[in-house]
Every structure is written in C-alpha cells, then in structure tokens.
Design an enzyme around this catalytic site. Structure first.
Site, mmCIF file in Angstrom:
data_model
loop_
_atom_site.group_PDB
_atom_site.id
_atom_site.type_symbol
_atom_site.label_atom_id
_atom_site.label_comp_id
_atom_site.label_asym_id
_atom_site.label_seq_id
_atom_site.Cartn_x
_atom_site.Cartn_y
_atom_site.Cartn_z
ATOM 1 N N THR A 109 0.931 -1.161 -0.034
ATOM 2 C CA THR A 109 -0.019 -0.053 0.182
ATOM 3 C C THR A 109 0.708 1.220 -0.279
ATOM 4 O O THR A 109 1.860 1.109 0.546
ATOM 5 C CB THR A 109 -0.872 0.002 1.134
ATOM 6 O OG1 THR A 109 -1.829 1.226 1.242
ATOM 7 C CG2 THR A 109 -0.059 -0.001 2.431
ATOM 8 N N HIS A 117 2.390 -11.756 13.803
ATOM 9 C CA HIS A 117 3.535 -12.277 14.667
ATOM 10 C C HIS A 117 3.105 -13.535 15.185
ATOM 11 O O HIS A 117 4.100 -14.406 15.682
ATOM 12 C CB HIS A 117 3.557 -11.456 16.102
ATOM 13 C CG HIS A 117 5.144 -11.310 16.604
ATOM 14 N ND1 HIS A 117 6.025 -12.343 16.196
ATOM 15 C CD2 HIS A 117 5.687 -10.353 17.589
ATOM 16 C CE1 HIS A 117 7.030 -11.826 16.763
ATOM 17 N NE2 HIS A 117 6.888 -11.017 17.690
#
Length: 933
Positions: A287, A339
């Site tokens: 993005t 994560h």
C-alpha cells in the site's frame, strides 16, 4: 414467451449483492446483453444483462434489495414484437443510457442462459456519501455501501484475529530516482507506460519473499499454507473505497508488465470495472500512502495474508553518509506482519532486504539485452526465483580465478579488496588490455572484471571483442564490465557485445557478489550445453538444451534462446522459425522476434522478415541488432536505399560498433552517397582505433572515397596520419602503395604513380593481397598509366574469385569503359568467369549424380584457378566430404577439406553454409577417429 432475469453465479467469497437503481423500466424495449441493473457486491459492481431481446414485463425486486445468486429479479416478454402496451404503462420519461457493451467475464454460471456479469462504468455508479458534501446545517444518514461495510468488517477482523506488529525502516531513494530519470523516456517510448516506483518495489519484494518465504505464507486454522508464487495485492483508492487487485505471479513479471497491470488496475478501479477474480487470492500486499502525502503509518493486514508493506512520501532529509551530512530523498517503510507466524527477526531482515535492493537497484538486474535488447542496465528484466537447493546454489568463491582489468592502480586494488570480502582470493591484476590478453593466453580465468575505460589503448569493449573473436575465453567464463561511464553511445556499444553484466560504480561487495552468483549459477546450469557446443557436437547441445528446459524451468527463456541459435547454426532454419514462434506465443520478447526474422531471412522469406523487423523496431526502437538484420533483408531485396537508412538508424543509436560503420560505408558507397560513406569510413578508423575488426582495407576505402570526391589533400593527410600503422603489415604496405598510386594518378604525377605501381608489383609478387575493391582500383591506375596487360591480369584475378559478384563485375566494366576499352574488358571478364563457372557447375552436377571422385577433381581445379572464391571453395569442401562418406577414410582429402574450409571462413566469415560444413567435417573426423591437426 417469458424469460426470467436471474442474478448470476458469484464467486465463492461473495454470497450476495445489492441491487442499485434499475436502468430500464417496465414496458421499455431491451436488447439481448443490454445492462438492466447494477449489482453491488462486497468487492465490485457487476452488471446484470438481459438474457434475451424483448420488452421488460416485470421488475420483481426494487432498488436496494439484497439478492443471492440465481434469484429472479425481472421478467422479459419475447416473441411478440407487435404487442401493444397497456395505456396505463408509460415508459420512463428519461431513462439512463445503457453502458457500452463490454467483454463477458469468466465467472461460473448455473446454466448457459444465466446472464454473465459485466463491470459497470463509473458514470453509472452512485456517488459515495463521502463525496456528497452536506449543506450547512444539514444532517444526513445513509447506509454504508457494501464495499465500505465489508472493508470495515475485514479491518476489525484483522485486528481481532492476528497478532499484528509493525516494524519500520527508511530507504534512500536516490538510486531509484536516478534510474527512473535516466531511462523513463526510453522506457515509456518502448512500452507505452511510465516507469513508476511500484515496479521497483514489486521487484524488491519478490526478491525478499524468495529469501524469506514465511512472509509469503498464511495461517489456515492450525496449518501453515506456503505459497510458491508471489501474488501481490496492490492497494488502490477508488471512488467507492479501497480495493486491492492482485498481480498474479509477480515474480515472473517484467517491470513493463508490472507498470501496465497497475495502470490498468487503477483505470478499472476508477471506472468500477474490476472483476471478482482481480481481487481474490493474494499472498502479500503493498500500500502506498505516499501518493496522498503520508509520511508514516502502520498498515493493517489484508487477511488471510500475513504481511503488508507500507510505502510513504519521499521527502528530502538530511542523513549521515560517509561521515558527512547530506540531503537525500528518503522514504519510511513499514512492514506490518502477523507475529503468530512471522518472527521479528524474519520481518526485520525481510524489510532490510527490500531496503538494500531499493538502495542499489542494479543488484536486482542482470542484462535486459538478454530479453529485450534495450541497451541500459536491466532494471526491467523478470525476477528469477531462488535456486532449487543449497547444493545447487553453493559457490566456492575461494576456488574462483579472477582477472581484474583497470588502468588506475588504486581502483585495481580496491576491486581486489572488494572481491576478497566475499572470498575471492585468487586475483590477477592487469593495467590495460595488452596485459589482460597476456594473462588470458597463459592462464584460464573463471571471472573477468574489466573497467570500460582503460587509458589510451584498447578499451574494455575492444578487449571483449578480441577475447570473443579469438575464442580466448570459454562460454563458462564470466565477463563483467565496470564503469562510471554514463555516455550512452559507449554503454550501448558495449551492451551489443552482451557481457554477462554491466556494473555502474560505485557498488558494494554484496551487490557484486549477488550478481556474480546469479551469473555463475546460470552458467553452471548450462555447463553441458556449453561443453557439447564447444566440442561442435551441436546435436548433443540441442539435447542438453531440452534437458535443461525440463529440469530447470528457471532458465527456460535462456535455454530456448540458445537452442534457437544452435538450430540456425545447423542450418535448420524452419525449426528455428517454429521455436521462435513458440517463444513469441508465450511472450513477445524482442530477441525472439529478431530470431524469427533472421530465420525467415535465411530461408529467403524477405517480405515477412522485413515486416517482423519493422514491427520489432516500432516497439523496441533501440534494438540496434534489428537495424543490421533489416539492412541485410533490404539488400537481399536489392533495396540499397532502405538498407542504408536502416544502418544509419543503427549508427545513430550505437555508432561505436566498427562493423556497423564498415557496413554503412560499403552500402552508402554502392548507393553513390559519398558523403555518408566518407563519414562512416572515418568513424570506422577513429572510433575503431585498436579494434581487431579494423583492417588496412578500411583506410583504403576512405582514400578511395576522398579521391572520388576530389579531395586529394585529405587523401594525403589520411595516408600521412596512418603511415605507421600501415607499415606494420604486408597488406597495409600494399594498401598504402595502391592508395598513393591512385593519389599520384589523380594529381597528374604519372611518374610517381608508375614508381608506386612498381612497389605494388613487388609486394604482390610475394603473395600479398588486398581486398577486391582495392585490386580494381589498382587496375584502374595501371590502365591510366599504360600498363594494360597488368590491368587485364588483375581484373581477371578479381573476376575469377568473385564470378558471382554483380557489384565488382560492374565496377570492372566501368573501369574499361572509362579507359575506352569496353570490348577488351568484356572479353577479359567473359574468359575469366566462364572457365571458373564451367568447372564449378560441372563439379556440382557430377556430385548430384553421385560421381564424387570426378566432382572433387573438377572443383579442386576450380579452386586452383580461383583460390579466394568462397562459393567454389565451399562447394569443393562439400564434395570432398561427400566423397569420404562414399569411399571411406582418405586422410589427404580430409586435410585438404580442412584447409579449404579455413580459407572459406576467412573469405566469407559468418556465411550460413560454413557451420554446416564444419559440422559435417567434424562428423567425418569422429567417424574415422581423426583429430584436427
């Protein structure tokens, strides 16, 4: 007959859609495939077209209704064309015009009659609420669009389902900016699209994903899903909100393909023409908030993807560089990752890898010459996937033998130190081309790192020419050119020679290592191909290419290219044509189109060859090799003017290539354009100084043109300037003596002309020769000074050795016409060519009848009469080899064939017949267990 209008089948990820305002009202006529209503889904807006022509009889569902696949929304009456409308039913006063008919979209349908959805033009889409500014004091509430609602749901879900963490870095964009500035014009001209930042980022991301595949993976329940392709989502702002279309298999796309795809996505997003398939299946997203001025942000994941890269605005900021504070264009990068799957170490190293690639974009490149013929650093070639295994990718740098060539001692030592940083310790240093040649002739090297500028002697290009021309380095030897040179003509000329890579200073040890590694791995993959090729076992080389294509698809394009060249060498032009067409069907790579044109030309299919070349040059105007081939095609069509134009265009792009200047001079001279010929021959001598391709004949050609222009002072200056170089060889002395005799003759100094003719006769008596044009010049001077018998002998010699050269025979006739001896000239030419032609034709006919023994006798006699006639020599070699096929081993005959074939190669280098004869000879030698003496 009543036909129902149904909602088309939607993709698996889209359960329903909302009906937007109807475009047609009850009672209106509709045509088959005309859009009736727009359907807004979570991702795109689709059209529901009419399944048949007729009258809209019923609207089952109003605007705003949420509908599912296969639900009936309207009914059409067909088959009653004269049906009167009920007076109570009035057509809409001002119906909205239907959208243009667009191609059908490949979305699954329930049955053949199910309408196929088509994306809707932006003009038909209601303006989002965010763009309709309320009036002062106004308060308005309206439902979110399905897209905005879906985006909101996914963003919240991402926050709840993933353990999102963002890591940051900053990248110096100066290198990318410089590359874009330097090549954006040529890139846009060639590919019709601007060279943007996104192609660099996509390339850097693809390379980093290959190093850290976990970043490209995803979590599915308790499983990890690994993706072999980098399907990269590109976040795009549209009038309806954020959409993320997917670049499929981005690792296989060239930069031009990336830029075209993104431009197309942007256009279709603005016009609401994106399809469902465009938006599904991504593995990683990028993005770019920088286009709106964002300096820093933390992008949110696009589930089920595990990572997203955020780009930001490029701003000039002070940074520390080499102990100094400097201003550089800097960008912050942000990588948000899940994560749960990706460890912090992998995320940080991934982002560092992206940063490193962007700060040294050349590290992503090999040479675009390989694929497109563009003559600049190949920032636009396809990404190559990582090697298949650790064993295959291991490079033992300590065992490599390297040669560093640079005229500056400090740079030589710096390059040696750079190589030692990644384990290359066997390094030989050379200060110039002569030293380099000495080392290469006495020792084998795996790797040559050569600066372009090497002082006053030969430059790096000329060293590479000599190494290649003299077969002093093997195909497995890596040759990398290094320079700070930005002068385009020099870079373009070197690119034509196709060094394995072209490095622009300054560069780090890691950049050099990564690029060297990629080249070494490619050459390792081609080892069997090279081995068979060098052994002249081309059939085995073809098999090795096929094995490589099957076993290592990474090198598919390279292997197909090499295979095509082998087929051309074998004279199997029709097979080469088919191969190049196969490559073009996969992707219209300019080198494949050039190969196709070449194979057509070699089959004497000049019209399609010219058509192919002109189209290639329209799309790739900097592909200089195409101009050379176009000139050959035009000459085959006897269109000298077009051939000259093609060569002039090639010279304008890359004028340092000696053989192109020589060819331009030759063609321009034959066209009577003495000014262009003079310029080309002058450039040959000046730009080709120290080149192995410059010969005394080039100086003779220049003198001839200057004499015909009447510029005798220029002739004297040319001879004086080049006296030392001409005196260095018997041929040079002969060219100088002939040129001086021409000068004296034109100046009216007949006594001096006769004196130099005596020098010429003495040189020729030792067997010294010069090119046929110069020989005819000599005949002209002999004729002018009364040495007619000598002139007749020279002309007869030229005619015997060039009995099929129309241009040389025409020049000979002109000499006799000017001397008033036309009849004598006709007799000399007829006698000289008739004997040779008769012997040649008799030999060929006997061979065709299978009488190879007598055919050999005839053609060897013809060779004695015309020892420098390439056609007769090649015919003799062919007949000798056929004779040995018939009767068995004849060592004396085979030795004669070897010697004659070597002479044919000297007289007609690159002739299409020579490679086939060479292979035939090799086959005979192998069959009888003979080695080349």
């Amino acid at each position: 007959m009543k036909v129902e209008v149904r909602v088309p089948m939607l993709s698996d990820s889209v359960a329903s859609g909302t009906l937007l305002p109807w475009r047609k009202q009850v009672g209106e006529r509709v045509a088959r495939d005309e859009a009736l209503v727009d359907l807004e889904t979570d991702k795109v807006i689709l059209e529901i077209p009419a399944p048949a022509s007729g009258t809209l009889l019923e609207l089952r569902l109003p605007e705003g209704t949420v509908v599912k696949a296969d639900e009936v929304v309207a009914v059409i009456e067909t088959g009653n064309e004269s049906m009167a409308l009920d007076p109570s039913i009035q057509p809409a006063a001002a119906a909205r015009p239907a959208s243009p008919v667009l191609p059908a979209v490949a979305i699954k349908t329930a049955a053949a009659q199910t309408p196929v959805p088509v994306a809707v033009p932006a003009a038909c889409v209601p303006l989002p609420a965010t763009q309709q500014t309320p009036q002062p004091g106004e308060f308005r509430r309206e439902p979110m669009s399905r897209l905005r609602s879906r985006v909101a749901e996914r963003l919240v879900a991402a926050q709840h389902s993933a353990a999102m963490l963002t890591t940051f870095n900053e990248v110096n964009m100066q290198a990318v900016n410089e590359l874009r500035q330097r090549y954006k014009g040529e890139f846009e001209t060639r590919y019709g699209v601007k060279l943007g930042y996104m192609s660099f980022f996509v390339r850097a991301v693809c390379q980093a994903l290959a190093q850290f595949p976990v970043v490209n993976a995803a979590i599915d329940g308790h499983d990890i899903v690994w993706h072999g392709d980098a399907d990269i989502g590109i976040a795009i702002s549209s009038p309806r909100g954020l959409v993320v279309p997917i670049l499929r298999r981005a690792q296989t796309l060239s930069s031009a393909e990336v830029e075209r795809a993104i431009a197309d996505f942007g256009l279709r997003a603005r016009e609401s023409k994106l399809m469902l398939d465009d938006l599904t299946g991504g593995t990683f997203s990028i993005t770019n908030g920088g286009v709106f001025g964002s300096m820093l942000s933390t992008p949110i994941l696009n589930p089920p993807q595990s990572a997203i890269l955020g780009m930001h605005a490029i701003l000039d900021r002070p940074i520390a560089e080499n102990g100094l504070v400097v201003i550089r264009p800097m960008m912050y990068l942000a990588l948000t990752y899940d994560h749960r799957l990706i460890d912090g170490r992998d995320a940080v190293q991934f982002l560092v890898a992206v940063k490193a690639a962007l700060e040294a974009p050349e590290a992503l490149l090999t040479y675009l010459q390989r694929e497109t013929g563009m003559n600049f650093p190949s920032a636009f070639i396809k990404n190559e996937p990582a090697p298949a295994s650790a064993k295959e990718s291991f490079i033992d740098y300590a065992s490599l033998r390297a040669l560093v060539v640079d005229d500056y001692p400090g740079m030589r030592n710096a390059l040696r130190l750079t190589l030692s940083n990644f384990g290359v310790v066997k390094v030989q240093l050379a200060a110039n081309a002569s030293e380099a040649l000495f080392h290469v002739k006495n020792k084998e090297f795996d790797f040559i790192l050569c600066d372009f500028n090497l002082g006053d002697g030969r430059d790096g290009q000329q060293l590479l020419e000599e190494l290649r021309h003299g077969n002093l380095v093997s195909l497995e030897t890596v040759f990398m050119m290094v320079t700070a040179e930005s002068y385009y003509e020099k870079v373009a000329a070197t690119a034509e020679l196709a060094p394995d890579d072209y490095m622009i200073k300054p560069f780090s040890a890691e950049i050099l290592r990564s690029r060297l590694e990629a080249i070494l791995l490619r050459k390792r993959a081609f080892r069997d191909v090279y081995r068979h090729f060098l052994a002249q076992d081309l059939e085995a080389a073809l098999v090795a290419c096929d094995v490589l294509i099957r076993s290592k698809p990474k090198y598919l394009v390279d292997a197909l290219r090499f295979k095509g060249e082998i087929l051309v060498t074998l004279g199997r032009f029709d097979e080469a044509e088919a191969l190049y067409k196969q490559v073009i069907a996969m992707r219209a790579i300019p080198w494949a189109r050039l190969g196709l044109a070449r194979s057509l030309h070699l089959q004497k299919k000049e019209e399609p060859a010219e058509e192919e070349l002109r189209d290639v040059l329209e799309h790739a105007p900097s592909m200089v090799a195409a101009y050379d081939l176009l000139a050959d095609v035009c000459l085959a069509k006897k269109d000298g003017a077009a051939a000259q134009t093609a060569l002039e265009q090639g010279v304008a792009i890359s004028g340092k290539t000696v053989r192109r200047q020589q060819k331009l001079g030759e063609v321009a001279y034959s066209n009577g354009d003495l000014d262009t010929a003079r310029t080309a021959y002058t450039n040959t001598l000046e730009k080709g100084r120290h080149s192995i391709f410059v010969t005394p004949a080039d100086l003779g050609n220049l003198c001839r043109v200057q004499i015909e222009q009447g510029d005798l002072k220029a002739v004297a200056d040319t001879l004086k300037k080049n006296k030392s170089s001409l005196q260095g060889s018997p041929e040079g002395k002969l060219v100088m003596a002939v040129s001086q005799s021409m000068l004296h003759n034109e100046a009216g100094n007949l006594q001096e002309a006769v004196k130099t003719l005596d020098e010429v006769a003495a040189l020729r008596s030792t067997g010294t020769r010069c090119d046929p044009q110069m020989m005819l010049d000599l005949a002209g001077v002999c004729m002018a000074t009364g040495r007619e018998g000598e002139a007749d002998g020279i002309v007869a010699e030229v005619a015997r050795n060039a009995h099929d050269s129309e241009s040389l025979l025409a020049k000979a006739r002109k000499i006799y016409d000017q001397a008033g001896r036309s009849d004598a000239g006709a007799a000399v030419l007829a006698s000289a060519t008739a004997d040779v032609r008769k012997l040649n034709n008799e030999g060929v006919v006997l061979a065709q009848k299978g009488d190879y023994k007598t055919a050999v006798e005839k053609l060897l006699t013809a060779c004695d009469e015309a020892p420098y006639n390439p056609r007769i020599i090649m015919n003799a070699v062919w007949v000798i080899l056929k004779y040995t096929d018939q009767v068995g081993m004849d060592e004396k005959m085979i030795d004669i064939a070897r010697k004659h074939l070597a002479e044919a190669e000297r007289q007609a280098p690159g002739h299409s017949r020579i490679s086939g004869l060479r292979l035939h000879l090799k086959d005979v030698e192998n069959r009888f267990g003979m080695s080349k003496s």
